[in-house]
Design an enzyme around this catalytic site. Structure first.
Site, PDB file in Angstrom:
ATOM      1  CB  SER A  41      -0.946   0.006   1.207  1.00  0.00           C
ATOM      2  OG  SER A  41      -0.222  -0.126   2.419  1.00  0.00           O
ATOM      3  CG  ASP A 323      -3.953   5.739   6.584  1.00  0.00           C
ATOM      4  OD1 ASP A 323      -2.791   5.588   7.012  1.00  0.00           O
ATOM      5  OD2 ASP A 323      -4.354   5.207   5.527  1.00  0.00           O
ATOM      6  CG  HIS A 326      -0.959   3.970   4.339  1.00  0.00           C
ATOM      7  ND1 HIS A 326      -2.197   3.519   4.776  1.00  0.00           N
ATOM      8  CD2 HIS A 326      -0.325   2.895   3.825  1.00  0.00           C
ATOM      9  CE1 HIS A 326      -2.302   2.231   4.510  1.00  0.00           C
ATOM     10  NE2 HIS A 326      -1.176   1.829   3.937  1.00  0.00           N
TER      11      HIS A 326
END
Length: 359
Positions: A41, A323, A326
């Site tokens: 991610s 978040d 990340h």
């Protein structure tokens, strides 16, 4: 599934690739003809959007600072590889494999998938993802397309030797595998030291597979301080410390095995150049950055992602974390600059990305 190609694109791509090669020689275009991105991610730019998984972010407030809005990037704006591609001289973003069509593969492809890991089972607690082994298979499909378009195996081999292959993966093998005993056996089957050795051994085989497919320039990232994320601290507790020690210790064990692997691969694979990059950079002026809190309201995904359509903080450029896991666009820019330009062997060894491009 192979990307679909239109008839006109079959003609356009060999010409475009030839022009790219000529422009590189004249130092007028990108520093390398293509940039291939593998990972999770931290690098994903849309490959998970249509997968049945909690690990996807094609909704606001993700992308709130990105020109195209929510694209599947796990960030408010650009991710680190968007910045690196820009530093390398590419005018456009590297397309996600899921969106790769025809001529837009000429500058490279991003295969990264949120929650993916070195191990195939990693991240499946959140749903379907594309593990590193499958990303490599997807790359082989892209190579076959390039070869068909260039109509020359030797030309394809020459092209791939000049491209940079970025590999940033391994975090989920800890946070969505080893430290999730309710889903995985690895934490009970291996000591932290044994597990780190196992991961790096498998990663070595995967990197050699890419080498056998024609890759020669590798930018390989270690695992960052995964114990310092807001999510890790909220889930595991930190006993009064700033970070969760056992998660950072796992990352350190992995990195301590990865660094000598990079040295061995450089010695043992003819024509290859591997570099190790430290992803644990931070703002130089930490007093002006919020280090231990998320910019958005979290609780989405597996608990670490932004809540859909929630209102984020008003100054994301002051936050390290977008978040609970990340980085913000602001930190991604710092990390990209470090990977590209740093002269410190603690951050880039034996070369940085700028030097790798010239190798």
């Amino acid at each position: 599934m192979e990307p679909k190609l239109k008839p006109m694109e079959l003609v356009a791509i060999p010409v475009l690739l030839a022009l790219l090669s000529l422009s590189n020689k004249a130092n007028a275009g990108p520093q390398v003809p293509c940039y291939f991105i593998f990972g999770d991610s931290l690098s994903d730019n849309g490959n998970n959007n249509n997968l049945p998984t909690l690990a996807k972010v094609n909704y606001l407030p993700y992308g709130i600072d990105f020109p195209q809005g929510p694209t599947g990037r796990f960030c408010n704006g650009r991710n680190m590889h968007d910045f690196i591609a820009q530093l390398l001289g590419f005018e456009d973003y590297i397309p996600a494999f899921a969106n790769s069509r025809g001529k837009n593969i000429s500058n490279g492809v991003n295969y990264a998938s949120g929650s993916a890991g070195i191990r195939d089972e990693t991240g499946t607690n959140l749903g379907v993802c594309v593990p590193f082994n499958e990303q490599i298979k997807n790359h082989k499909r892209i190579i076959s397309i390039i070869t068909r378009l260039m109509q020359n195996d030797s030309a394809t081999d020459l092209l791939l030797r000049k491209c940079i292959y970025s590999v940033q993966i391994g975090s989920n093998d800890y946070i969505n595998n080893y430290f999730k005993p309710e889903f995985y056996e690895t934490g009970r089957s291996f000591t932290p030291s044994e597990y780190a050795t196992l991961l790096v051994q498998q990663l070595s085989l995967q990197l050699k597979t890419l080498y056998n497919y024609g890759a020669r320039k590798f930018a390989v990232y270690g695992i960052g301080q995964i114990g310092c994320t807001p999510y890790a601290i909220s889930v595991f507790g930190s006993n009064g410390s700033e970070c969760v020690a056992k998660l950072n210790e796992g990352a350190t064990l992995f990195n301590d095995r990865l660094k000598p692997l990079i040295h061995r691969l450089n010695n043992n694979l003819p024509g290859a150049k591997f570099i190790y990059l430290n992803p644990s950079g931070s703002p130089t002026d930490t007093a002006t950055f919020v280090m231990n809190s998320s910019c958005c309201t979290t609780g989405g995904g597996g608990g670490e992602l932004c809540v859909r359509n929630s209102k984020p903080c008003s100054s994301p450029w002051r936050y390290v974390f977008w978040d609970a896991v990340h980085p913000t666009e602001a930190l991604n820019k710092i990390l990209a600059e470090s990977a590209y330009r740093s002269k410190s062997p603690l951050e880039a060894s034996p070369l940085n990305i700028q030097q790798l491009a010239m190798y």
